[in-house]
Every structure is written in structure tokens, then in C-alpha cells.
Design a protein around this motif. Structure first.
Motif, PDB file in Angstrom:
ATOM      1  N   TYR A  98      29.616  48.029  36.035  1.00 29.11           N
ATOM      2  CA  TYR A  98      30.112  47.010  37.448  1.00 29.11           C
ATOM      3  C   TYR A  98      29.706  45.180  36.732  1.00 29.11           C
ATOM      4  CZ  TYR A  98      32.173  45.972  41.760  1.00 29.11           C
ATOM      5  OH  TYR A  98      32.985  44.819  42.699  1.00 29.11           O
ATOM      6  N   TYR A  99      28.527  45.065  36.475  1.00 31.97           N
ATOM      7  CA  TYR A  99      28.702  44.095  36.095  1.00 31.97           C
ATOM      8  C   TYR A  99      29.807  43.421  34.888  1.00 31.97           C
ATOM      9  CZ  TYR A  99      25.441  39.906  34.134  1.00 31.97           C
ATOM     10  OH  TYR A  99      25.078  38.187  34.280  1.00 31.97           O
ATOM     11  N   ARG A 100      29.159  44.178  33.873  1.00 29.60           N
ATOM     12  CA  ARG A 100      30.469  44.288  32.694  1.00 29.60           C
ATOM     13  C   ARG A 100      31.972  43.418  33.465  1.00 29.60           C
ATOM     14  NH1 ARG A 100      28.879  47.885  27.937  1.00 29.60           N
ATOM     15  NH2 ARG A 100      30.512  46.950  27.186  1.00 29.60           N
ATOM     16  N   LEU A 101      32.339  44.253  33.430  1.00 26.65           N
ATOM     17  CA  LEU A 101      33.521  44.370  33.868  1.00 26.65           C
ATOM     18  C   LEU A 101      33.731  43.442  34.893  1.00 26.65           C
ATOM     19  CD1 LEU A 101      34.354  48.480  34.782  1.00 26.65           C
ATOM     20  CD2 LEU A 101      35.044  47.237  32.638  1.00 26.65           C
ATOM     21  N   ARG A 102      32.911  42.943  36.037  1.00 28.80           N
ATOM     22  CA  ARG A 102      33.504  41.799  36.751  1.00 28.80           C
ATOM     23  C   ARG A 102      33.666  40.454  35.604  1.00 28.80           C
ATOM     24  NH1 ARG A 102      28.553  40.024  39.756  1.00 28.80           N
ATOM     25  NH2 ARG A 102      28.207  38.746  37.944  1.00 28.80           N
ATOM     26  N   PHE A 103      32.719  40.332  34.543  1.00 25.04           N
ATOM     27  CA  PHE A 103      33.721  39.506  34.092  1.00 25.04           C
ATOM     28  C   PHE A 103      34.947  39.695  33.358  1.00 25.04           C
ATOM     29  CE2 PHE A 103      28.533  38.600  33.367  1.00 25.04           C
ATOM     30  CZ  PHE A 103      28.671  37.378  33.925  1.00 25.04           C
ATOM     31  N   VAL A 104      35.136  40.855  32.760  1.00 22.70           N
ATOM     32  CA  VAL A 104      36.151  40.925  32.559  1.00 22.70           C
ATOM     33  C   VAL A 104      37.659  40.753  33.417  1.00 22.70           C
ATOM     34  CG1 VAL A 104      37.781  42.619  31.605  1.00 22.70           C
ATOM     35  CG2 VAL A 104      36.050  42.739  30.647  1.00 22.70           C
ATOM     36  N   ALA A 105      37.369  40.696  34.175  1.00 20.08           N
ATOM     37  CA  ALA A 105      38.272  41.002  36.270  1.00 20.08           C
ATOM     38  C   ALA A 105      38.478  39.625  35.965  1.00 20.08           C
ATOM     39  CB  ALA A 105      37.688  41.380  37.461  1.00 20.08           C
ATOM     40  N   GLU A 106      37.831  38.273  36.089  1.00 19.18           N
ATOM     41  CA  GLU A 106      37.976  37.314  36.316  1.00 19.18           C
ATOM     42  C   GLU A 106      38.559  36.628  35.254  1.00 19.18           C
ATOM     43  OE1 GLU A 106      35.903  35.139  38.608  1.00 19.18           O
ATOM     44  OE2 GLU A 106      35.721  37.194  39.591  1.00 19.18           O
ATOM     45  N   SER A 107      38.867  37.075  34.105  1.00 16.10           N
ATOM     46  CA  SER A 107      39.659  36.418  33.566  1.00 16.10           C
ATOM     47  C   SER A 107      41.136  36.406  33.908  1.00 16.10           C
ATOM     48  CB  SER A 107      39.806  36.484  32.574  1.00 16.10           C
ATOM     49  OG  SER A 107      38.852  36.998  32.041  1.00 16.10           O
ATOM     50  N   PHE A 108      41.352  37.436  35.549  1.00 12.19           N
ATOM     51  CA  PHE A 108      43.132  37.782  35.597  1.00 12.19           C
ATOM     52  C   PHE A 108      43.168  37.730  37.334  1.00 12.19           C
ATOM     53  CE2 PHE A 108      42.276  40.230  31.343  1.00 12.19           C
ATOM     54  CZ  PHE A 108      43.131  39.798  31.170  1.00 12.19           C
ATOM     55  N   ARG A 109      42.552  36.290  37.921  1.00 14.55           N
ATOM     56  CA  ARG A 109      42.374  36.028  39.277  1.00 14.55           C
ATOM     57  C   ARG A 109      43.412  35.411  39.569  1.00 14.55           C
ATOM     58  NH1 ARG A 109      40.512  38.043  42.444  1.00 14.55           N
ATOM     59  NH2 ARG A 109      40.167  36.245  44.248  1.00 14.55           N
ATOM     60  N   SER A 110      44.391  34.847  39.158  1.00 10.86           N
ATOM     61  CA  SER A 110      44.992  33.453  39.452  1.00 10.86           C
ATOM     62  C   SER A 110      45.801  34.219  40.193  1.00 10.86           C
ATOM     63  CB  SER A 110      45.269  32.620  37.991  1.00 10.86           C
ATOM     64  OG  SER A 110      46.403  33.659  36.900  1.00 10.86           O
ATOM     65  N   ASN A 111      46.526  34.237  40.840  1.00  8.65           N
ATOM     66  CA  ASN A 111      48.003  35.164  41.477  1.00  8.65           C
ATOM     67  C   ASN A 111      47.546  35.974  42.831  1.00  8.65           C
ATOM     68  OD1 ASN A 111      49.717  33.492  39.938  1.00  8.65           O
ATOM     69  ND2 ASN A 111      50.398  35.093  38.838  1.00  8.65           N
ATOM     70  N   LEU A 112      46.110  35.804  42.457  1.00 10.95           N
ATOM     71  CA  LEU A 112      45.205  37.644  43.439  1.00 10.95           C
ATOM     72  C   LEU A 112      45.675  36.159  45.202  1.00 10.95           C
ATOM     73  CD1 LEU A 112      43.664  39.736  41.547  1.00 10.95           C
ATOM     74  CD2 LEU A 112      45.919  39.627  42.582  1.00 10.95           C
ATOM     75  N   PRO A 113      44.922  36.581  46.336  1.00 14.87           N
ATOM     76  CA  PRO A 113      44.660  35.789  47.120  1.00 14.87           C
ATOM     77  C   PRO A 113      43.896  35.427  47.131  1.00 14.87           C
ATOM     78  CG  PRO A 113      45.980  38.282  48.020  1.00 14.87           C
ATOM     79  CD  PRO A 113      46.160  38.235  46.805  1.00 14.87           C
ATOM     80  N   SER A 114      43.477  34.313  47.834  1.00  8.44           N
ATOM     81  CA  SER A 114      41.676  34.399  47.710  1.00  8.44           C
ATOM     82  C   SER A 114      40.783  35.685  48.870  1.00  8.44           C
ATOM     83  CB  SER A 114      41.569  32.602  48.008  1.00  8.44           C
ATOM     84  OG  SER A 114      42.609  32.067  49.278  1.00  8.44           O
ATOM     85  N   GLY A 115      40.117  35.418  48.620  1.00 10.30           N
ATOM     86  CA  GLY A 115      39.072  36.326  49.032  1.00 10.30           C
ATOM     87  C   GLY A 115      39.063  38.128  49.020  1.00 10.30           C
ATOM     88  N   PHE A 116      40.260  38.186  46.869  1.00  9.89           N
ATOM     89  CA  PHE A 116      40.466  39.539  47.557  1.00  9.89           C
ATOM     90  C   PHE A 116      39.696  39.580  46.472  1.00  9.89           C
ATOM     91  CE2 PHE A 116      43.038  39.616  50.357  1.00  9.89           C
ATOM     92  CZ  PHE A 116      43.397  40.678  51.357  1.00  9.89           C
ATOM     93  N   SER A 117      39.016  40.844  45.513  1.00  5.89           N
ATOM     94  CA  SER A 117      38.233  41.114  44.793  1.00  5.89           C
ATOM     95  C   SER A 117      39.872  41.321  43.622  1.00  5.89           C
ATOM     96  CB  SER A 117      37.166  41.813  45.251  1.00  5.89           C
ATOM     97  OG  SER A 117      37.095  43.015  43.481  1.00  5.89           O
ATOM     98  N   ASN A 118      38.962  41.690  42.148  1.00  2.00           N
ATOM     99  CA  ASN A 118      40.800  42.651  42.048  1.00  2.00           C
ATOM    100  C   ASN A 118      39.597  43.180  40.328  1.00  2.00           C
ATOM    101  OD1 ASN A 118      38.789  40.233  39.333  1.00  2.00           O
ATOM    102  ND2 ASN A 118      40.535  40.231  38.605  1.00  2.00           N
ATOM    103  N   LEU A 119      38.360  43.446  41.590  1.00  5.25           N
ATOM    104  CA  LEU A 119      37.413  44.846  41.025  1.00  5.25           C
ATOM    105  C   LEU A 119      37.398  45.953  42.101  1.00  5.25           C
ATOM    106  CD1 LEU A 119      35.905  46.291  38.224  1.00  5.25           C
ATOM    107  CD2 LEU A 119      34.424  44.631  39.350  1.00  5.25           C
ATOM    108  N   TYR A 120      37.654  47.156  41.691  1.00  7.27           N
ATOM    109  CA  TYR A 120      37.033  47.951  42.698  1.00  7.27           C
ATOM    110  C   TYR A 120      36.772  49.695  42.102  1.00  7.27           C
ATOM    111  CZ  TYR A 120      39.507  44.979  46.074  1.00  7.27           C
ATOM    112  OH  TYR A 120      40.859  43.708  46.370  1.00  7.27           O
ATOM    113  N   ARG A 121      36.174  50.121  42.699  1.00  4.11           N
ATOM    114  CA  ARG A 121      36.129  50.695  42.213  1.00  4.11           C
ATOM    115  C   ARG A 121      36.614  52.086  43.207  1.00  4.11           C
ATOM    116  NH1 ARG A 121      29.159  53.661  42.715  1.00  4.11           N
ATOM    117  NH2 ARG A 121      29.869  55.513  42.975  1.00  4.11           N
ATOM    118  N   VAL A 122      36.784  53.513  42.353  1.00  5.70           N
ATOM    119  CA  VAL A 122      37.627  54.900  43.096  1.00  5.70           C
ATOM    120  C   VAL A 122      36.958  55.622  42.675  1.00  5.70           C
ATOM    121  CG1 VAL A 122      39.679  55.537  44.040  1.00  5.70           C
ATOM    122  CG2 VAL A 122      39.674  52.650  43.717  1.00  5.70           C
TER     123      VAL A 122
END
Length: 195
Positions: A98-122
Motif C-alpha cells: 500500500y505504501y509503495r502504490l500510494r506514491f505511484v497514485a499521487e502522480s495522477f490526482r489532478s482531476n479528481l475531487p478533493s477529499g477522494f483517494s485514487n488508491l483503493y483496495r478491492v
């Protein structure tokens, strides 16, 4: 596996699809050049990328860089990463992944609503079992409900704003203009050499 099959369309009675959403399940990359081309072409028409990652075998650095470059070069900066099979790992391994993927996810947040994560566990298999049994608690524990809720909000926002497509068009048009100018300059040089 049949070479004659280009695509398969599946219809499903799901609330996300009723919102006018079309999901494209694309093949993985780093396999065959035809698949890579298909993925790159389809990315141009996508408003949101959902990348499913197998927690047991994370993307290599090269795959992450290719993924990032393909998307950012096309003006696509809204990506949701979904981690599957995390439930099969030990607790410490889960934290590390989860820690490793969080850094990858941070590169792709710009058009997502604030307060929403772009990293989910399913956890897909428990989610499917819960859906088939009608067990909402199991579906909730699997992480699927949280992902679906986030997707609904993101889709509503994107429909209201519609600015992300213009931004992508501008990014691609700048690249096309640069290529055209380079070709024009090369042709001018060739003409001068001929003269």
C-alpha cells in the motif's frame, strides 16, 4: 485468443452504467506490440483510467514509468489504482504494498475531487461471493462498495465540469503542432539542399 475477434461488448444492469459510463477492459502492456498499440489508442478516448494491480506482483519500475509516460503524454492525469489480492498477503506485506502504490497514485490526482483517494483496495473474489450471495457486509468488507461510491461521485463531477477533455485536447494539439513544425522545417531544409 482468436485473431478475428477485435472486441466483445457486454451489457450489464449496473448503476454506474446507467449513468452513461462505458468501461473498456484493456489487455495488459509489455506483452505484444499490437496490444500496446490498442491500449495507447483507447487511452485517447478515456476520461478516467482504473488500473487494477495485483498486490502479489507489483508493476516493475519500467512498467510504472511506461504507464506514467503513456498517460501524462496524452494529458491523462486522472487515474485510480485498485489493489487486488491484498487479502492474500501478511499484514506487514499489505502495508508495504500500500505504501509503495500510494506514491505511484499521487502522480495522477489532478482531476479528481478533493477529499477522494485514487488508491483503493478491492478484494475481488470476496466481493463476487458477497454479490452472488446478496451479502452486503461481505461486499462492504471487500472494498467494492467504497470504490463504487467514489466512482459515482467522480463521474458526476466529470460530467458537470467537462474541462478535462479540453485540457487533454490542448496537450495533444501542442504535440501535433511540434511534430508538424519539425516536419515543415525538415522539408524546407531539403528544398534548400535541392535548390
Amino acid at each position: 485468443m482468436n485473431q478475428e475477434v477485435k472486441s466483445v461488448e457486454v451489457y450489464c444492469n449496473h448503476s454506474l452504467l446507467k449513468m452513461g459510463v462505458e468501461f473498456l477492459d484493456l489487455p495488459g502492456t509489455n506483452d505484444r506490440e499490437e496490444q500496446n498499440k490498442l491500449v495507447k489508442d483507447q487511452l485517447l478516448t478515456s476520461d478516467l483510467i482504473i488500473q487494477v494491480v495485483d498486490a502479489r506482483k507489483l508493476m516493475t519500475l519500467e512498467e510504472r514509468e511506461n504507464f506514467r509516460d503513456w498517460l501524462l503524454n496524452r494529458g491523462i492525469n486522472s487515474v485510480i489504482l485498485v489493489i487486488n489480492f491484498l487479502n492474500l498477503l501478511e499484514p506487514q506485506e499489505q502495508k508495504d504494498v500500500y505504501y509503495r502504490l500510494r506514491f505511484v497514485a499521487e502522480s495522477f490526482r489532478s482531476n479528481l475531487p478533493s477529499g477522494f483517494s485514487n488508491l483503493y483496495r478491492v478484494d475481488a473474489l470476496p466481493a463476487l461471493r458477497g454479490k452472488l450471495k446478496g451479502d452486503n457486509n461481505e461486499v462492504q468488507r471487500s472494498g467494492l462498495s467504497m470504490l463504487e461510491s467514489a466512482l459515482q461521485t467522480i463521474i458526476i463531477q466529470q460530467k458537470q465540469e467537462q474541462t478535462f477533455r479540453r485540457e487533454r485536447f490542448e496537450t495533444i494539439s501542442v504535440q501535433v503542432k511540434e511534430i508538424a513544425l519539425n516536419q515543415r522545417n525538415n522539408l524546407i531544409k531539403q528544398l534548400k539542399n535541392i535548390e
